[in-house]
Design an enzyme around this catalytic site. Structure first.
Site, PDB file in Angstrom:
ATOM      1  N   LYS A  35      -6.795  49.285  23.849  1.00 34.64           N
ATOM      2  CA  LYS A  35      -5.845  49.187  22.731  1.00 34.64           C
ATOM      3  C   LYS A  35      -5.655  47.716  22.361  1.00 34.64           C
ATOM      4  CE  LYS A  35      -2.015  49.316  26.043  1.00 34.64           C
ATOM      5  NZ  LYS A  35      -0.897  50.122  26.575  1.00 34.64           N
ATOM      6  N   TYR A 253       7.730  17.563  16.566  1.00 33.83           N
ATOM      7  CA  TYR A 253       8.916  18.067  15.866  1.00 33.83           C
ATOM      8  C   TYR A 253      10.131  18.101  16.794  1.00 33.83           C
ATOM      9  CZ  TYR A 253       5.960  19.763  12.046  1.00 33.83           C
ATOM     10  OH  TYR A 253       5.089  19.862  10.990  1.00 33.83           O
TER      11      TYR A 253
END
Ligand SMILES: *Cc1c(COP(=O)(O)O)cnc(C)c1O
Length: 364
Positions: A35, A253
């Site tokens: 999956k 940042y």
């Protein structure tokens, strides 16, 4: 030069890990769980590596299941969440897919199909996970309804463990399972990777290993390598810039990292838009020129920074392993407050994927 970030998938590792699962449960057949695009590795690629030897594949995306069947795979293909809507029965019949049945509406969707359709049903019982599956009290009537439906072929009993990876284990759920009425003679599928590795009493007829096939441990505090597994994915890149920091200067940042002394900082081409976790704090392990160094500052969209003060040879172009061979994804995940599963599955579509074999061949 193209952007140096890429994921290398090692088909040999996938084969090795599948063989280890087999060896642990020699009398059990296996659904290799593919999956979520084979946990980020690519369904086609994973299936090509593990191949026809695999008794079955389990996933929950219809389009991937159909593609797998159309590629010529003849074994069992199971849809772990079953049908989402009635019209999907057409694909189930056409492509001979096995379906999990976990609620009443799905039983209804099978009514009126031609007798003899031999739909391969995996009847899911909730033994304590409390996510999908019938309550134990509903088991007998639902089994009866399925058996009364001439379109239904074999029925496999299925349950899923909530805590096979931790101290509570599986016995409490096995107790519930073993008290179900009329289960003698039903084929059973119980074990995920953690149960397969830890609890032989759960191996039963069909196991459903996922994460271990990709070389990753399902257990906190233990790596796949310690379990004899090999990492199937290595996320690698290069340093694209280097700079010197003076004490007191910050990186990136928000300036959340401040250099305490002079430091050499390497900028790596990999960021959260590639699937690297933005919440990975300063100190998350990265391998540069074969040495483990810490990230510094915030992960940005396309880049992250590492302190390479102790790796003088780490200049522009220096090789970096974000996770995989030499830098277990379990350690990166732990630092970032998550699990290896999430990092692998989150690999972004923009990251090119190559196969280790091809790389070795190029190098001669
Ligand atoms: C994902 C999944 C598995 C595989 O679990 P791992 O922990 O990756 O081994 C097995 N069974 C079901 C029902 C699943 O959804």
């Amino acid at each position: 030069m193209t952007r140096p970030l890429r994921a290398i998938v090692d088909p040999g590792a996938l084969r090795h890990n599948y063989a280890l699962a087999r060896q642990l449960a020699p009398r059990t057949r296996m659904f290799a769980v593919v999956k979520a695009n084979a946990y980020g590795h690519g369904v086609e690629r994973a299936v090509r590596a593990m191949g026809e030897d695999v008794d079955g594949y389990a996933l929950l995306e219809m389009d991937a299941a159909v593609r797998l069947r159309e590629s010529g795979y003849g074994g069992r293909i199971a849809l772990l969440e079953g049908l989402f809507e009635p019209r999907e029965v057409q694909e189930v019949l056409q492509h001979r897919l096995a379906i999990v049945v976990h609620h009443r509406e799905q039983v209804e969707m099978l009514r009126g199909l031609p007798a003899g359709s031999a739909v391969d049903v995996m009847l899911k019982v909730n033994t304590g996970m409390n996510r999908l599956g019938f309550h134990p009290n509903e088991f007998a009537p639902v089994l009866e309804a399925l058996r009364a439906n001439a379109a239904v072929g074999a029925v496999t009993l299925l349950t899923h463990f909530a805590q096979a990876d931790d101290a509570r284990g599986v016995a409490w759920q096995l107790d519930v399972l073993n008290r179900l009425p009329g289960i003698e003679g039903l084929s059973r599928s119980l074990a995920n990777s953690a149960a397969l590795l830890r609890y032989p009493e759960t191996h039963a007829d069909w196991a459903r290993p996922g994460i271990m096939l990709y070389g990753v441990s399902p257990f906190a505090g233990q790596t796949g390598a310690e379990l004899g597994l090999r990492p199937a994915m290595t996320l690698e890149s290069r340093i694209i810039a280097v700079r010197e920091l003076e004490p007191g200067e910050t990186v990136g940042y928000g300036g959340v990292y401040t250099a305490k002394r002079r430091a050499r900082i390497g900028v790596v081409a990999c960021g959260y838009a590639d699937g690297y976790p933005r919440h990975a704090p300063s100190g998350t392990p990265v391998l540069v020129c074969g040495r483990v160094v810490p990230t510094v500052g915030r992960v940005s969209m396309d880049m992250l920074c590492v302190d390479v003060s102790v790796v003088p040879e780490a200049g522009v172009g220096a090789p970096v392993v974000l996770w995989g061979a030499g830098n277990p994804v379990e350690g990166v995940a732990e630092a970032a407050g998550t699990i290896g599963y999430e990092l692998l599955c989150a690999l972004a579509p923009r990251v090119p994927v190559a196969e280790a074999m091809a790389v070795r061949e190029r190098q001669g």
